[in-house]
Structure formats: C-alpha cells, structure tokens
Design an enzyme around this catalytic site. Sequence first.
Site, PDB file in Angstrom:
ATOM      1  N   GLU A  30     -12.490  98.961 -11.969  1.00  0.00           N
ATOM      2  CA  GLU A  30     -12.362  98.291 -13.274  1.00  0.00           C
ATOM      3  C   GLU A  30     -13.560  98.557 -14.184  1.00  0.00           C
ATOM      4  O   GLU A  30     -13.404  98.742 -15.387  1.00  0.00           O
ATOM      5  CB  GLU A  30     -12.164  96.779 -13.090  1.00  0.00           C
ATOM      6  CG  GLU A  30     -10.769  96.380 -12.606  1.00  0.00           C
ATOM      7  CD  GLU A  30     -10.578  96.550 -11.122  1.00  0.00           C
ATOM      8  OE1 GLU A  30     -11.587  96.774 -10.408  1.00  0.00           O
ATOM      9  OE2 GLU A  30      -9.429  96.461 -10.648  1.00  0.00           O
TER      10      GLU A  30
ATOM     11  N   HIS B  57      -5.167  85.379  -8.762  1.00  0.00           N
ATOM     12  CA  HIS B  57      -4.172  86.203  -9.473  1.00  0.00           C
ATOM     13  C   HIS B  57      -3.379  85.369 -10.471  1.00  0.00           C
ATOM     14  O   HIS B  57      -2.226  85.678 -10.762  1.00  0.00           O
ATOM     15  CB  HIS B  57      -3.187  86.837  -8.487  1.00  0.00           C
ATOM     16  CG  HIS B  57      -3.706  88.027  -7.741  1.00  0.00           C
ATOM     17  ND1 HIS B  57      -4.665  87.931  -6.773  1.00  0.00           N
ATOM     18  CD2 HIS B  57      -3.408  89.344  -7.831  1.00  0.00           C
ATOM     19  CE1 HIS B  57      -4.910  89.144  -6.278  1.00  0.00           C
ATOM     20  NE2 HIS B  57      -4.162  90.018  -6.910  1.00  0.00           N
TER      21      HIS B  57
HETATM   22  C1  TPP Z   1     -10.307  94.116  -8.440  1.00  0.00           C
HETATM   23  C2  TPP Z   1      -8.900  94.414  -8.137  1.00  0.00           C
HETATM   24  N1  TPP Z   1      -8.302  95.465  -8.731  1.00  0.00           N
HETATM   25  C3  TPP Z   1      -7.008  95.738  -8.473  1.00  0.00           C
HETATM   26  C4  TPP Z   1      -6.280  94.969  -7.632  1.00  0.00           C
HETATM   27  C5  TPP Z   1      -4.817  95.248  -7.390  1.00  0.00           C
HETATM   28  N2  TPP Z   1      -4.629  95.838  -6.058  1.00  0.00           N
HETATM   29  C6  TPP Z   1      -4.372  95.070  -4.991  1.00  0.00           C
HETATM   30  S1  TPP Z   1      -4.324  95.947  -3.583  1.00  0.00           S
HETATM   31  C7  TPP Z   1      -4.631  97.379  -4.388  1.00  0.00           C
HETATM   32  C8  TPP Z   1      -4.707  98.666  -3.617  1.00  0.00           C
HETATM   33  C9  TPP Z   1      -5.761  98.622  -2.583  1.00  0.00           C
HETATM   34  O1  TPP Z   1      -5.799  99.835  -1.890  1.00  0.00           O
HETATM   35  P1  TPP Z   1      -6.668  99.992  -0.580  1.00  0.00           P
HETATM   36  O2  TPP Z   1      -8.040  99.461  -0.809  1.00  0.00           O
HETATM   37  O3  TPP Z   1      -6.549 101.386  -0.124  1.00  0.00           O
HETATM   38  O4  TPP Z   1      -5.989  98.999   0.459  1.00  0.00           O
HETATM   39  P2  TPP Z   1      -4.488  99.014   1.033  1.00  0.00           P
HETATM   40  O5  TPP Z   1      -3.635  98.314   0.045  1.00  0.00           O
HETATM   41  O6  TPP Z   1      -4.084 100.408   1.250  1.00  0.00           O
HETATM   42  O7  TPP Z   1      -4.579  98.229   2.286  1.00  0.00           O
HETATM   43  C10 TPP Z   1      -4.774  97.150  -5.747  1.00  0.00           C
HETATM   44  C11 TPP Z   1      -5.032  98.186  -6.758  1.00  0.00           C
HETATM   45  C12 TPP Z   1      -6.941  93.866  -7.049  1.00  0.00           C
HETATM   46  N3  TPP Z   1      -6.278  93.022  -6.234  1.00  0.00           N
HETATM   47  N4  TPP Z   1      -8.227  93.618  -7.300  1.00  0.00           N
END
Ligand code: TPP
Lengths: 327, 330
Positions: free
Chosen positions: A60, A129
Amino acid sequence: MSMGFNTIAGAISQAITEEMRRDANVVLIGEDVTTGIFGVTAGLVDEFGTDRFCDTPISENAIIGCAVGAAMTGMRPIAEIMFQDFLTCCMDPIVNQAAKMSYMSGGTFSVPMVVRSPGGAGLGAGPQHSQSLASWFMGVPGLKVVSPSSPIDAKGLLKSAIRDNNPVIFLENKLLYFESGEVPDDIDFTIPLGQASVLREGDDVTIVAVSGMVPRALRVADELGAEGVSVEIVDPRTLYPLDTETILQSVKKTGRLVTAEEGVMTCGVGAELAALIAEKAYDCLDGPIVRVGTPHVNYAYNQEMEWATIPDEQDLVRAVKKAIGQE
Amino acid sequence: MGTKFKLKQKKQVGKDAALALLKRMLLIRRFEETLARLFADSEVKGFVHLSIGQEACPTGVCAHLTNDDYITSTHRGHGHLIGKGGDIKLAMAELFGKTEGYCKGRGGSMHVAAFDLGILGANGIVGAGLVLATGSGFSAKYQNNDRVTACFFGDGASNQGTFHEAANLASVWKLPILFVCENNGWAEFSPQSSHQKIEKVSTRAVGYGMPGVTVDGDDIEAVYSATADAVAWIRKGNGPILLECLTHRWEGHYAGDPQPYRDQDELQAITQHCPIERFKKQLIERKTITAAEFEALSVEVESEIGEAVEFGRQGTDPNPQDFMSYIYAD
Ligand SMILES: Cc1ncc(C[n+]2csc(CCOP(=O)(O)OP(=O)(O)O)c2C)c(N)n1
C-alpha cells in the site's frame, strides 16, 4: 440528457472508463484491480491494457507513493486501496506527501490523484475490514474528501475528482455498491466537488446523512412523513470542501439538525457539522443537535453485535424524535 | 558472523512423532473442509480463508515450539492455530461468533488469538504479523526467557514494507524469530510470478544478513527437520532465520471464491501434492504405520471435529448490547 440505469459499482466503472478514454494520463493502480475484489473494476483492463491498468504487489505504501510521484510528474493516477482499513498502511504518502506537496513547494507541484477505497460494516468482516474513516481525512489540509451515496453522484463526482488538480480521497461503501439508479450517459456529465445535494425537502428537521446512512435516512423520512414529521435530507457528498451554505440554509429553515454517519462519532463528520451549526446558526436552533453514528467501539465479527453498533433506521428515528422534542 | 546455518539432510521421523504429525495435519484438513461446508450453508459468515493443502507447514513448524513460544499468524490462520495446539472447539465456537470462542465472538476467522498458547493472533492486515513478531522477539530477548517466535506470512506479504523492516530489525538486533514464508504461489488472484521477480522468497534473507532456506512445504518431514535445526540455532541466540515452505493453495483465496483466474488443469492435479497422502504413503511403505492405524486416526479426528462443530453450534451468543466490553483493558 440521455439516461441509463446502473449500480454504484457500474457507475464508478463507467466514470473510470470515460476518464481513461478522455485523458491518456489517467491510469489505475491497485491490488488485484484487473479482477476486482468487489468486481468494480473487473474487465476494464481489456480495453486499457496492463500499462495503464496495473495490478500491484501487496504494498500500500508503494501504491500511494507511486501515485503521488506520478501525479507530480504529469499523470492523473487513480490508486485503489482495497479496504479503507488498509489506508492506515499508507498514511505517510497520503498525509505528509500528497496533501502537503502543493503547499511545501509553494505551488510548484500539484498532485492530481484519486485514492479510491471502500469502507463500511455489515459483512461480518470483523474489526479490520469494516471501518469508515472519512473524518480522519477531513482534518488534513490539502486533501479533498468525497463520499457518494448514489450511482449518479458516484459517477459525476468521481469524474470531477479525476479532473481535479488535488489529491482526492474518494470513499466508497461496500454495501452500497449494488444500489441502482439512473445515471447519465453523457461523457461530459460531472458533478462539481463541494456541492451538497438536498435529497428531500422538509420543514421539521434536517438530517445531514453521509454515504451508507443516506438510504437509511431516506427510508426513515418516508416512515416519519407518514407520522406527520417532515424531514429534509441533505447529502454533503463532498466532505471537504464542505458545502456549508446548503447545510446552514437547511438548518436555518428547519431549526433542527440530526447528523448521520456510519463511522465512529468521536471527532467524526457529525462532530464537525454540530460545531458548524453551533458556531454559525445557534440562534436558529429549536432543539438539540443529535448525532447518529457508531459509538466509540470496534465492529464485532458476531453479526448481531456488529449490527448493534452500526447505526440504523431505529437510531435515526430515535434521533429525530429527540431533536424535535418527541422523545 | 559466528556460526553458519546450513540446511541438513532431512531425517525420517519415528512412529510416535509420525502419528502426532499426521493427526495434526488431519485436524487442520478436516477443520477447513468442515468450515467450507458450514460457510456454504451460511452457518459461518464473514471472510473465511482456508488453508487446505498447506497443512504441513504449520504442523511441522509448530511441532518444535512449546506453549511458551509465540506465533504470529495471517488471514489464513486456522492451520497455524491448530498447529500450535489450539483447541478446535474454541476455534469453532469463535467461527460461530459465540461467547465460548477464543475471542468471545468479537474477532472471528481473521483474528483468532490465544494468549495461553502464545498465539498473537490471526491478522486481517497482510504483513502486520511480521512487525508484531519483532516485538515478541524483543520481549523474549529482553526477558531472557528462551522463547522463539514463529512468524507466518505469505509470498504476497513479503512485498509489504513490513516484511523488509521486520527482517532487517530482527537481524540487526539478533531477535529469536523464525520467519516462515508459506509460499503457495498466489496472493489473492495474482500468481507469484506477477508480483515478485524472484522464485524463492528465502533469497531475500541475504539482503538482511540472515540465513534463508527453502524446503518442500508439502513434505512434512522436510519442514519438520528444517525447523528442528532452525529453532535450535535460534534458541542459541544466533538471530533470525527465514524458512520458506513451498506449498499449494487448493482452494480459492476466500471460501466461495470461484477462481476463474486459475488454470483448471493445475487445479485438477493439485491433490498430487497432498502433504497428508504423501506422508501416509511413505509411512505405510516404510512400515512405520499400518493403513489400519491411519484409518483409526481419521476416525478419531472425524469425531473430534464433529464434537467441535456441535460445541460451536450450541455456544452462547454474546449479548449484542455488550459491545463496549474489551475496547479498553481494565
Ligand atoms: C494491508 C492489506 N492489504 C491487502 C489485503 C487484502 N488481502 C488479503 S489476503 C491477500 C493476499 C495475501 O497473499 P499472501 O501473503 O501470499 O497469503 P495467502 O493468501 O497466499 O495465504 C490480500 C491482498 C489485506 N488484508 N491487508
């Protein structure tokens, strides 16, 4: 003006499409925007390509910082932050960079960018959220803050925000995305920032309602109308700069003010409105100013508890009755 | 730079350890599968992220932690909780939003935390756990209590500034942290290749002067062996290590995600990576366990899950008007 019918999500997508067609310097960046977590921007990449419509890593700070730098060097970026709660992860580029750049540079630089971000509770998404953080940004000189509640406003205001030469925080509401209504097709249709809209005229009490609270206030106005209470509803639409004139005029007419926001009331939109009326229209008041909003609490995962804290129609009715002395 | 950390040949585990690991993985799998059903039936609501297919990583890592050690977790946190010994009844109750739940219904799936077990919480903010881990690392070092923090995060999270700040700080201060990257190849709808130009997240460790290793995260023995060595090394006061576990996300990003962005053939074939099936097969081939023993374990797990669901379902709803509680500590 030729009219179509669309949802808020659709109207936002239309505004982005039209402005991207109109100005090659408009680009959109954000996490998974080509897919769109709420589907708002889904499919737009097909027309504009990945040079202008860019999925970013989960970063972000870099998303907003990049938008600020790009805006300083000739572009008009739209940056999407998936949930308002995540705006906390990029407060420096918003508050210390984007907001202050014009001032700090003595007007040499401008930062024409839009930060789009949905907020609002009611999905059982828990404390991180669900927040509505509009009032945080109202207190930052240099930022404009917009918060539409209908498809037509969403479209007209987003187009103005994109064309504005200042950083605009454009706050959407998750639960409102699928509210539908008439939307002009005309690509030159815009709504100027800083103009409130009187959604319903009335004589007994003014409700100034923001974002998700607008449809709730409209329902309450119908309900109370049947009981003989005439409610005027003003949607400021832009929270900074605030259309104080329209709001003052309305309160001077009705003599009573109820404010309605979904976010936490402490230092909230309602607090600002109450101060405005107390300072500028004290003499015209015939009753107490009443604020409706989330009390000083977080949103629970448990949905009944969550809804106990989200301001709703009942809270509005109670507030109006208090304002008109019918408690 | 003192001692070097090197990944050794993985070791085979004995019968007792094998059964314990299998059981833990099965608990996670059945918990998640059950949750998927409860979500589809609208019994459980909100945002739910499943860790089906990723069971080996939290199981193998947490097997080397005691109740005093800490973990930080993510939005995809049920496996971490169960891996660390979390009570599935209390977890299920939380997902039903009940008072008996770990967070009394306030937190839900994305925020399950368990003080007694050193579980500093699942987290709705991607990358937040990374910086919190530096704090539990700091307190452990300051209090000289030998506790290690296992900090779970995804490949996507490794693009947050918090990852880089935490890695650097932990390294400079020699904090007792095992950074565990669960690289499942996806961040929401984005494949890893689209969000970072490295294949192995562990290579990022170099830039922070800490050891970084990658293991097959669907091979429980590989995770288990690597963690054994890493945690021992960290407990000696050598500073942090980055352990990357390569794994697979079988389901959508969230429960209910139709995954139009995924290759259907890849999804069809994804069960070949199953950490449970792979381990079971090896154990039976090696004659460490029998098929009957595995069946017995499955039945046991099935009944524990059934009990947890009933416990959750029968739980007490919090009084909705009690929303002021816990905003501030007493
Ligand atoms: C600060 C923030 N940005 C975006 C999100 C939205 N979001 C939730 S999970 C995710 C993907 C996370 O990917 P990863 O770290 O690879 O974990 P995985 O979901 O594969 O377990 C995103 C973009 C969030 N929850 N918090």
